[in-house]
Design a protein around this motif. Structure first.
Motif, PDB file in Angstrom:
ATOM      1  N   LEU A  68      -3.338   5.596  -4.573  1.00 13.47           N
ATOM      2  CA  LEU A  68      -3.662   4.955  -3.293  1.00 13.47           C
ATOM      3  C   LEU A  68      -3.678   3.509  -3.403  1.00 13.47           C
ATOM      4  O   LEU A  68      -3.858   3.062  -2.501  1.00 13.47           O
ATOM      5  CB  LEU A  68      -5.117   5.444  -3.007  1.00 13.47           C
ATOM      6  CG  LEU A  68      -5.521   6.654  -2.429  1.00 13.47           C
ATOM      7  CD1 LEU A  68      -6.979   6.879  -2.078  1.00 13.47           C
ATOM      8  CD2 LEU A  68      -4.802   6.496  -0.857  1.00 13.47           C
ATOM      9  N   GLU A  70      -5.829   1.536  -4.817  1.00 11.55           N
ATOM     10  CA  GLU A  70      -6.856   0.793  -4.745  1.00 11.55           C
ATOM     11  C   GLU A  70      -6.936   0.186  -5.939  1.00 11.55           C
ATOM     12  O   GLU A  70      -7.847  -0.816  -5.968  1.00 11.55           O
ATOM     13  CB  GLU A  70      -8.176   2.124  -4.564  1.00 11.55           C
ATOM     14  CG  GLU A  70      -9.222   1.396  -3.969  1.00 11.55           C
ATOM     15  CD  GLU A  70     -10.598   2.465  -3.853  1.00 11.55           C
ATOM     16  OE1 GLU A  70     -10.055   3.719  -3.732  1.00 11.55           O
ATOM     17  OE2 GLU A  70     -11.675   2.125  -3.981  1.00 11.55           O
ATOM     18  N   HIS A  90      -0.089  -7.197  -1.591  1.00  8.27           N
ATOM     19  CA  HIS A  90      -1.217  -7.003  -0.565  1.00  8.27           C
ATOM     20  C   HIS A  90      -0.840  -6.452   0.810  1.00  8.27           C
ATOM     21  O   HIS A  90      -1.244  -5.628   1.256  1.00  8.27           O
ATOM     22  CB  HIS A  90      -2.347  -7.645  -0.737  1.00  8.27           C
ATOM     23  CG  HIS A  90      -3.622  -7.433   0.205  1.00  8.27           C
ATOM     24  ND1 HIS A  90      -4.417  -6.418  -0.185  1.00  8.27           N
ATOM     25  CD2 HIS A  90      -4.099  -7.678   1.499  1.00  8.27           C
ATOM     26  CE1 HIS A  90      -5.310  -6.144   0.715  1.00  8.27           C
ATOM     27  NE2 HIS A  90      -4.972  -6.914   1.787  1.00  8.27           N
ATOM     28  N   PRO A  94      -0.506  -1.457   3.472  1.00  6.09           N
ATOM     29  CA  PRO A  94      -0.729  -0.537   4.644  1.00  6.09           C
ATOM     30  C   PRO A  94       0.394   0.549   4.858  1.00  6.09           C
ATOM     31  O   PRO A  94       0.340   1.537   5.005  1.00  6.09           O
ATOM     32  CB  PRO A  94      -0.987  -1.390   5.911  1.00  6.09           C
ATOM     33  CG  PRO A  94      -1.612  -2.644   5.070  1.00  6.09           C
ATOM     34  CD  PRO A  94      -1.044  -2.634   3.786  1.00  6.09           C
ATOM     35  N   LYS A  95       1.719  -0.362   4.644  1.00  3.48           N
ATOM     36  CA  LYS A  95       2.807   0.637   5.002  1.00  3.48           C
ATOM     37  C   LYS A  95       2.989   1.818   4.024  1.00  3.48           C
ATOM     38  O   LYS A  95       3.404   2.798   4.215  1.00  3.48           O
ATOM     39  CB  LYS A  95       4.057  -0.289   4.734  1.00  3.48           C
ATOM     40  CG  LYS A  95       5.458   0.082   5.732  1.00  3.48           C
ATOM     41  CD  LYS A  95       6.128  -1.107   6.092  1.00  3.48           C
ATOM     42  CE  LYS A  95       7.103  -0.709   7.032  1.00  3.48           C
ATOM     43  NZ  LYS A  95       7.953  -1.780   7.437  1.00  3.48           N
ATOM     44  N   ARG A  97       0.560   3.408   2.345  1.00  5.34           N
ATOM     45  CA  ARG A  97      -0.496   4.146   2.519  1.00  5.34           C
ATOM     46  C   ARG A  97      -0.229   5.189   3.698  1.00  5.34           C
ATOM     47  O   ARG A  97      -0.534   6.379   3.787  1.00  5.34           O
ATOM     48  CB  ARG A  97      -1.827   3.577   2.745  1.00  5.34           C
ATOM     49  CG  ARG A  97      -2.565   2.848   1.353  1.00  5.34           C
ATOM     50  CD  ARG A  97      -3.858   2.553   1.603  1.00  5.34           C
ATOM     51  NE  ARG A  97      -4.444   2.205   0.317  1.00  5.34           N
ATOM     52  CZ  ARG A  97      -5.251   1.089  -0.089  1.00  5.34           C
ATOM     53  NH1 ARG A  97      -5.968   0.588   1.093  1.00  5.34           N
ATOM     54  NH2 ARG A  97      -5.670   0.615  -0.895  1.00  5.34           N
ATOM     55  N   ARG A  98       0.741   4.555   4.587  1.00  9.81           N
ATOM     56  CA  ARG A  98       1.273   5.469   5.623  1.00  9.81           C
ATOM     57  C   ARG A  98       1.918   6.550   5.211  1.00  9.81           C
ATOM     58  O   ARG A  98       2.290   7.592   6.142  1.00  9.81           O
ATOM     59  CB  ARG A  98       1.664   4.720   6.605  1.00  9.81           C
ATOM     60  CG  ARG A  98       0.823   3.677   7.518  1.00  9.81           C
ATOM     61  CD  ARG A  98       1.333   2.751   8.332  1.00  9.81           C
ATOM     62  NE  ARG A  98       0.654   1.640   8.646  1.00  9.81           N
ATOM     63  CZ  ARG A  98       0.921   0.686   9.428  1.00  9.81           C
ATOM     64  NH1 ARG A  98       2.006   0.475  10.063  1.00  9.81           N
ATOM     65  NH2 ARG A  98       0.142  -0.320   9.711  1.00  9.81           N
ATOM     66  N   PHE A 104     -10.785  13.488   1.641  1.00  9.59           N
ATOM     67  CA  PHE A 104     -11.999  12.874   0.582  1.00  9.59           C
ATOM     68  C   PHE A 104     -12.973  14.157   0.616  1.00  9.59           C
ATOM     69  O   PHE A 104     -13.165  14.871   1.849  1.00  9.59           O
ATOM     70  CB  PHE A 104     -12.689  11.772   0.894  1.00  9.59           C
ATOM     71  CG  PHE A 104     -11.525  10.651   0.934  1.00  9.59           C
ATOM     72  CD1 PHE A 104     -11.350   9.895  -0.408  1.00  9.59           C
ATOM     73  CD2 PHE A 104     -11.034  10.033   1.983  1.00  9.59           C
ATOM     74  CE1 PHE A 104     -10.648   8.751  -0.410  1.00  9.59           C
ATOM     75  CE2 PHE A 104     -10.260   8.856   2.077  1.00  9.59           C
ATOM     76  CZ  PHE A 104      -9.969   8.239   0.732  1.00  9.59           C
ATOM     77  N   ARG A 108     -15.114  11.544   5.393  1.00  8.11           N
ATOM     78  CA  ARG A 108     -14.952  10.279   5.997  1.00  8.11           C
ATOM     79  C   ARG A 108     -14.371  10.089   7.342  1.00  8.11           C
ATOM     80  O   ARG A 108     -13.270   9.389   7.387  1.00  8.11           O
ATOM     81  CB  ARG A 108     -13.963   9.351   4.745  1.00  8.11           C
ATOM     82  CG  ARG A 108     -14.567   9.180   3.548  1.00  8.11           C
ATOM     83  CD  ARG A 108     -14.137   8.063   2.541  1.00  8.11           C
ATOM     84  NE  ARG A 108     -14.822   8.235   1.295  1.00  8.11           N
ATOM     85  CZ  ARG A 108     -14.566   7.213   0.494  1.00  8.11           C
ATOM     86  NH1 ARG A 108     -13.550   6.549   0.580  1.00  8.11           N
ATOM     87  NH2 ARG A 108     -15.148   7.551  -1.006  1.00  8.11           N
ATOM     88  N   ALA A 122      -5.479   7.787  13.194  1.00 11.25           N
ATOM     89  CA  ALA A 122      -4.334   7.642  12.311  1.00 11.25           C
ATOM     90  C   ALA A 122      -2.904   7.318  13.025  1.00 11.25           C
ATOM     91  O   ALA A 122      -2.049   6.455  12.546  1.00 11.25           O
ATOM     92  CB  ALA A 122      -4.168   8.932  11.572  1.00 11.25           C
TER      93      ALA A 122
END
Lengths: 246, 296
Positions: A68, A70, A90, A94-95, A97-98, A104, A108, A122
């Motif tokens: 991910l 992270e 950084h 986002p791009k 992760r899409r 989870f 969440r 989303a």
């Protein structure tokens, strides 16, 4: 515009795989240098269904966090969907992760929003037009069998239903990979089966599914590829594997 | 981009209602801080105004040599009027001086057939800053044709002292109040946003950009800041006018000595300053607090 993907070279082995880990090492600074993952090599092809199993502390969660982005590896290469996560800035995260869908153990969901808004959220972050969202969200809720409950708040649903909402949210942007971290950890036997059937259906539609679990029954029952981690090391990788006991 | 703007604004507004306790706590903190700030500013405005009024009443009186020609007096008046520290310079003829003085004497003035103040024509010099009185007197002493200079050193020094104390105390208190406000408000915002850390984490996992996560919080902070500033401004405006009327009606004997600054004049500055502080604190407070949670 297609995302700028780093790390792929012609003839490179990483190009054939949606997930590619090469000699990956990572240690937590608060664990006195004890590695969480040690010299991990892993290749997952597009369309595969893979279980990652192991006991607590085996490195499963660390692996998911790496995928991910992270966490970043101390050494080695991690390439997911063509993105070289080690050298990624950084602002590009986002791009990246899409291109993934994530589920989870604790679902969440945004507790103060209804089911429709949780899934629509989303789509909103990738700036889909509202008319498209109004079409896509009900389709996705129908797929997970919750079309009639779109107005409900998460706390009004059972654990299994909440997890199905999480799956709908993970899939609504049509990711190439679905990462599921202990997706049945909080569910009873019946809901566990429902969720696993749903994930299997998603996989049949072409999405690569990676499930981290320590549920022996579902692993043994589904006869999929099983990667076993023990103390940060991959100890087995079987095409139609089973849960290995100590 | 426009869609994202309106979506974020809408979410910011919804968050205000979703997180009622956080909203109330933030509003209360901002309002309380800006209320105290507003009271202080209003007091400072009035103290400065009173000092200024008294200051304008302090004058230096200059008497001329005997037999001086009117032309020279006019020259001196012209020279004095042009000095930067001089606010007003009036020529008082001997007849005017006697007319004024005889009013004070009343019946006792009737026995005089000639003007006993024949040589008392003078210049009444008013300063715009009493602390400059010594400089002016020094200059006047060097001017030819001047016989005597009357001044009130004690009043000038006292007023200068009061003015400096008011200025320093105002600056100190405003800085202190602002620092306390920023500390209290950012603490409230920090607690409020930390509670929603999970929400931020979920957004980040789904692939939301930092801007997308942050924008609703920033809008929310700015709106709370705006309302939090508007409440004390409105309350203070009403209280100020009430206090103003109360003092004027019940302490009318003070009206000859003290004049208060009208509400419109105080709030012309206080309202925009409070709103800038409120919105600014809302903006920066949420901007920096959310940043801490964005590294997911």
């Amino acid at each position: 515009m297609a995302p700028k993907k780093k790390g792929r070279e012609k003839g490179d082995d990483s190009a054939k795989n949606v997930i590619y880990l090469e000699n990956v090492n990572i240690a937590y600074s608060d664990a006195n240098g004890v590695p969480a993952l040690m010299n991990v090599n892993l290749k997952i092809k597009k369309g595969e269904f893979v279980f990652i199993v192991g006991d607590s502390g085996s490195g499963k969660s660390t692996l998911i966090k790496l995928l991910l982005r992270e966490l970043t590896a101390d050494s080695g290469r991690v390439i997911v969907n063509g993105y070289d996560l080690g050298s990624m800035r950084h602002s590009k995260v986002p791009k990246f992760r899409r291109s993934l869908g994530v589920v989870f153990q604790d679902f969440r969901l945004l507790k103060d929003r209804n089911i429709y808004d949780n899934v629509a959220f989303a789509q909103r972050i990738i700036m889909r037009p509202e008319r498209e969202i109004r079409k896509n969200v009900p389709t996705m809720l129908s797929l997970v069998g919750l079309a009639g409950k779109y107005k409900a708040k998460p706390k009004q649903l059972s654990g299994g239903e909440q997890q199905r909402v999480a799956v709908a949210r993970a899939l609504v942007n049509r990711p190439t990979i679905l990462l599921a971290d202990e997706p049945t950890g909080n569910l009873d036997y019946r809901n566990t089966n429902d969720i696993m059937k749903l994930l299997e259906k998603v996989n049949e539609n072409g999405t690569t599914v990676v499930v981290v679990t320590h549920n022996r029954d579902i692993v043994n029952e589904m006869q999929k590829r099983v990667i076993t981690l023990k103390q940060g090391v991959i100890v087995s990788d079987e095409k139609k594997g089973a849960y290995i006991d100590d | 981009m426009i869609n994202t703007f309106f979506y974020s604004l809408g979410q910011g507004i919804k968050n205000i209602f979703r997180n009622k306790w956080f909203t109330l706590a933030s509003l209360a903190t901002i309002s309380a801080c800006l209320f105290v700030f507003g009271i202080f500013v209003a007091v400072v405005f009035n103290v400065n105004h009173i000092v200024k009024t008294v200051e304008e009443g302090v004058s230096v009186t200059v008497y001329f040599n005997e037999g001086i020609e009117q032309e020279r007096i006019d020259q001196i008046q012209d020279l004095v009027s042009k000095r930067p520290e001089v606010y007003r310079c009036d020529f008082i003829s001997a007849d005017e001086a006697w007319a004024e003085f005889s009013k004070k004497l009343g019946e006792n003035a009737e026995g005089f057939t000639e003007n006993p103040l024949a040589d008392s024509e003078n210049l009444q010099i008013y300063l715009n800053d009493v602390s400059k009185q010594a400089d002016l007197v020094k200059y006047l002493e060097s001017v030819e044709g001047i016989r005597k200079i009357n001044k009130s050193e004690l009043t000038a020094n006292t007023l200068s002292g009061v003015k400096s104390v008011v200025t320093y105390v105002s600056i100190g208190m405003i800085i202190l109040l602002l620092a306390v406000s920023i500390f209290l408000i950012s603490n409230t915002v920090t607690i409020g946003i930390s509670v929603r850390k999970e929400e931020i984490t979920i957004m980040k996992y789904i692939g939301a950009t930092d801007f997308f996560v942050r924008a609703p919080f920033v809008f929310e902070g700015m709106i709370i800041g705006l309302i939090g500033a508007a409440i004390p401004v409105i309350v203070l405006y009403v209280l100020y006018n009430t206090a103003f009327d109360f003092l004027r009606n019940n302490f009318s004997f003070l009206n000859d000595y003290i004049s208060y600054v009208p509400a419109s004049e105080v709030f012309m500055y206080l309202a925009p300053i409070s709103i800038i502080i409120g919105v600014g604190i809302g903006f920066f407070g949420s901007f920096f607090t959310v940043r801490k949670h964005l590294r997911v």
